[in-house]
Design a protein around this motif. Structure first.
Motif, short mmCIF file in Angstrom:
data_model
loop_
_atom_site.label_atom_id
_atom_site.label_comp_id
_atom_site.label_asym_id
_atom_site.label_seq_id
_atom_site.Cartn_x
_atom_site.Cartn_y
_atom_site.Cartn_z
N LYS A 1 1.34 6.80 2.08
CA LYS A 1 2.43 6.41 3.01
C LYS A 1 1.95 5.41 4.06
O LYS A 1 2.76 4.89 4.83
CB LYS A 1 3.01 7.66 3.67
CG LYS A 1 3.78 8.52 2.68
CD LYS A 1 4.76 9.44 3.34
CE LYS A 1 5.35 10.38 2.28
NZ LYS A 1 6.68 10.84 2.63
N GLU A 2 0.63 5.19 4.11
CA GLU A 2 0.11 4.18 5.06
C GLU A 2 0.12 2.78 4.46
O GLU A 2 -0.23 1.81 5.13
CB GLU A 2 -1.31 4.57 5.49
CG GLU A 2 -1.33 5.82 6.36
CD GLU A 2 -2.71 6.42 6.50
OE1 GLU A 2 -3.70 5.64 6.50
OE2 GLU A 2 -2.82 7.66 6.60
N ILE A 3 0.49 2.69 3.19
CA ILE A 3 0.61 1.36 2.57
C ILE A 3 1.70 0.59 3.29
O ILE A 3 2.75 1.13 3.61
CB ILE A 3 0.90 1.52 1.05
CG1 ILE A 3 -0.36 2.05 0.35
CG2 ILE A 3 1.36 0.21 0.42
CD1 ILE A 3 -0.14 2.46 -1.08
N ASP A 4 1.43 -0.71 3.55
CA ASP A 4 2.37 -1.49 4.36
C ASP A 4 3.54 -2.02 3.55
O ASP A 4 4.61 -2.29 4.10
CB ASP A 4 1.63 -2.68 5.00
CG ASP A 4 0.52 -2.21 5.92
OD1 ASP A 4 0.79 -1.31 6.75
OD2 ASP A 4 -0.60 -2.73 5.80
N GLN A 5 3.30 -2.24 2.25
CA GLN A 5 4.33 -2.94 1.47
C GLN A 5 4.11 -2.67 -0.01
O GLN A 5 2.96 -2.66 -0.48
CB GLN A 5 4.23 -4.44 1.73
CG GLN A 5 5.12 -5.30 0.86
CD GLN A 5 6.59 -5.19 1.22
OE1 GLN A 5 6.97 -5.37 2.37
NE2 GLN A 5 7.43 -4.88 0.23
N ILE B 1 2.83 -13.00 -4.07
CA ILE B 1 3.60 -12.63 -2.88
C ILE B 1 2.89 -11.51 -2.12
O ILE B 1 2.93 -11.48 -0.88
CB ILE B 1 5.05 -12.31 -3.30
CG1 ILE B 1 5.72 -13.62 -3.74
CG2 ILE B 1 5.84 -11.66 -2.16
CD1 ILE B 1 6.99 -13.45 -4.53
N GLY B 2 2.20 -10.63 -2.84
CA GLY B 2 1.38 -9.62 -2.16
C GLY B 2 0.29 -10.28 -1.33
O GLY B 2 0.03 -9.90 -0.18
N TYR B 3 -0.33 -11.31 -1.93
CA TYR B 3 -1.34 -12.07 -1.20
C TYR B 3 -0.73 -12.70 0.05
O TYR B 3 -1.30 -12.64 1.15
CB TYR B 3 -1.93 -13.16 -2.12
CG TYR B 3 -3.07 -13.92 -1.49
CD1 TYR B 3 -4.38 -13.65 -1.89
CD2 TYR B 3 -2.86 -14.88 -0.50
CE1 TYR B 3 -5.45 -14.34 -1.30
CE2 TYR B 3 -3.92 -15.55 0.08
CZ TYR B 3 -5.21 -15.28 -0.32
OH TYR B 3 -6.26 -15.95 0.24
N MET B 4 0.46 -13.31 -0.12
CA MET B 4 1.11 -13.98 1.00
C MET B 4 1.45 -12.99 2.12
O MET B 4 1.35 -13.34 3.31
CB MET B 4 2.38 -14.69 0.51
CG MET B 4 2.09 -15.90 -0.38
SD MET B 4 3.53 -16.47 -1.29
CE MET B 4 4.48 -17.21 0.00
N ALA B 5 1.85 -11.79 1.74
CA ALA B 5 2.20 -10.78 2.75
C ALA B 5 0.98 -10.45 3.60
O ALA B 5 1.08 -10.30 4.83
CB ALA B 5 2.75 -9.53 2.08
N ILE B 6 -0.19 -10.36 2.95
CA ILE B 6 -1.42 -10.07 3.70
C ILE B 6 -1.84 -11.29 4.51
O ILE B 6 -2.17 -11.18 5.70
CB ILE B 6 -2.53 -9.59 2.74
CG1 ILE B 6 -2.13 -8.22 2.16
CG2 ILE B 6 -3.88 -9.52 3.46
CD1 ILE B 6 -3.06 -7.69 1.08
N ALA B 7 -1.79 -12.47 3.87
CA ALA B 7 -2.19 -13.69 4.57
C ALA B 7 -1.31 -13.96 5.78
O ALA B 7 -1.76 -14.53 6.78
CB ALA B 7 -2.15 -14.87 3.60
#
Ligand SMILES: [Zn+2]
Lengths: 399, 126
Positions: A45-49, A97-103
């Motif tokens: 549940k601590e996963i952001d996205q 898009i996962g990369y972009m969310a972190i970046a």
């Protein structure tokens, strides 16, 4: 400088026939594997996205909003979750898009899950559903399908460069050798050049699908899911995971004309070349640095053409390398070490994620005996959407 | 409001499009001219003209497809990409016994009701 994004967990179902199961359950199985692999199941549940890659569950399974279904299956509310659809390149697009969310700084830990159940419908219907990604009026309505475009592309290539049907069979034999050793592959069986090209029964065993493409030049229709847990390697949270991250060194995508007939040179896969160039630039690497590759061989001709667009071989020369065994697991440049789409299978929404799972398995040294690349440093994958109109490339690094 | 149901039901034709501002031709039509950026209004057709895409063409590549999707009852169908004399290209059916790349064909338009739903216009290159 962009964030450093690493992969700390991988999960994968065995591809094949999962049509008795619910899509969200199959995706949740792969995702749970990825969380366990990362040692992060209890903290989920601590996963952001969460990003879910799927091409056509609405048509294949009469099911929509699979990202929401997945979250509940995994008891992960209220983690944000969205669906990414980019045809058969949905998987690598979700990785991007996962990369972009972190970046972007909006997330530190991102779960990417790709999946598709294609076999709830019959083969004719699956071919039709996949064909809906073609241009409606000018391609789909004509009765064209993806194998049809694969056949027309192959004929052009053969007439220009001298590729033979036997060369296509050699690619399939090589891929099946790898897939036979991959516990996740749909078709875990080898095939011989005698059986599918040279022998007296070859025409029957390896019948035409879309001339000059045959059964063994075409991927099977598969179900399955794959998952990755991405983390911001520069965040303090990066220390929470069981596995050392495999870094995403480059990720990029590009588009080309939606109608295949509108490409100036129909043999050039511009979106592949441009996505590859962008990924190389981001990684600060070139084709000579890459140790092995997972290339989207929905039709084996694409493995050859993509390998040329990425600069691994000169244009029109890749099949000569195949004849010499250079792309075999023990060759100079192994391609489709997982078995590729040809042998591992191609659940369309899962494929791009599955390719990156294979990059990680190889870079960690976790591939099965007989198909582990020797000491790889960088792996590259290309996930091909439409007939090349939307393509994403990923480069992973063992730091 | 755009009414896409306005439908001219005559002998089947497939249209190509010309941007009247710069003369660029297209199939299918874009919503913005790639050469001069002129917009196309799909209802009024203002500043754009259409013409029938048909007649002599050259076969660039072809295939014979044996695993047809749902709806098609034939054993196989042949498909090809052709280039017209004006340079436009199109995909469609090929109905000649022994197709060969580079051969000269004539593009005709037929209506297909093979799939469920409204009939659609298809190119048949003969
Ligand atoms: Zn114009």
């Amino acid at each position: 400088m962009a964030a450093r994004v690493g992969i700390v967990g991988i999960g994968h179902t065995r591809f094949g026939n999962s049509s008795e199961y619910d899509l969200a359950d199959v995706m949740a199985y792969a995702a749970t594997d990825a969380l366990q692999d990362a040692g992060y199941l209890a903290q989920r549940k601590e996963i952001d996205q969460v990003f879910v890659a799927n091409m056509a569950s609405g048509m294949f399974c009469h099911q929509s909003a699979v990202a929401s279904a997945l979250i509940s299956r995994m008891d992960m509310e209220p983690v944000p979750a969205e669906l990414i659809e980019n045809g058969p390149a949905s998987g690598a697009s979700a990785v991007k898009i996962g990369y972009m969310a972190i970046a972007s700084g909006m997330a530190d830990v991102v779960l990417v899950v790709g999946g598709e159940i294609m076999r709830k419908v019959n083969g004719w219907s699956a071919t039709d559903i996949v064909a809906t990604m073609l241009d409606t009026d000018t391609e789909y309505n004509m009765g064209l399908t993806l194998p049809g475009f694969g056949g027309m592309f192959t004929r052009l290539y053969m007439e220009k460069y001298g590729l033979t049907e036997r060369d296509l069979a050699l690619v399939a034999v090589k891929s099946h050798d790898n897939g036979a050793r991959n516990k996740y592959a749909h078709v875990q069986a080898t095939c011989t050049i005698e059986a599918i090209a040279d022998g007296p029964e070859a025409d029957v065993v390896n019948n035409y699908i879309a001339e000059p493409l045959r059964m063994y030049s075409t991927c099977p229709v598969s179900d399955g899911a794959a998952a990755l847990l991405l983390v911001n390697m520069d965040s303090p949270r990066a220390k929470q995971f069981a596995k050392k991250p495999v870094r995403i060194a480059g990720v990029a995508s590009a588009t080309d004309t939606h109608c295949v007939h509108n490409r100036k040179d129909p043999l050039q896969l511009n979106a592949v070349r441009i996505a590859g160039e962008k990924a190389y630039k981001m990684a600060g690497l070139g084709p000579k640095d890459i140790s092995f590759a997972e290339l989207h061989d929905a039709f084996v001709i694409l493995e050859l053409a993509i390998s040329e667009e990425l600069g691994f071989f000169e244009r029109g020369k890749s099949f000569l390398a195949v004849r010499k065994g250079e792309t075999r697991i023990d060759g100079r440049f192994p391609i489709n070490t997982s078995g590729g789409l040809k042998s591992k299978g191609h659940p369309v929404g899962a494929t791009g994620v599955s390719q990156v799972v294979e990059l990680v398995r190889q870079l960690r040294g976790e591939a099965e005996e007989g198909r582990q690349v020797k000491d790889p440093k960088y792996g590259m994958s290309v996930n091909f959407g439409g007939f090349g109109n939307n393509v994403a490339a990923v480069i992973c690094a063992k730091d | 409001m755009i009414d896409f149901s306005m439908y001219d039901f005559q002998a089947p034709k497939i249209s190509a499009y010309r941007c009247d501002t710069c003369g660029a031709i297209y199939y299918p039509a874009p919503m913005i001219c790639g050469k001069c950026n002129k917009r196309r209004d799909p209802v009024t057709g203002k500043s754009w003209s259409t013409f029938d895409l048909e007649g002599p063409c050259t076969l660039l590549t072809w295939t014979r497809v044996w695993n047809l999707p749902e709806g098609y009852t034939k054993k196989f169908l042949q498909f090809g990409i052709v280039q017209f004399e004006n340079g436009l290209r199109a995909s469609g059916r090929v109905e000649v016994e022994e197709p060969k790349t580079g051969m000269k064909l004539a593009a005709t338009v037929e209506e297909s009701d093979e799939r469920p739903g409204k009939p659609v216009k298809i190119f048949v290159f003969k």
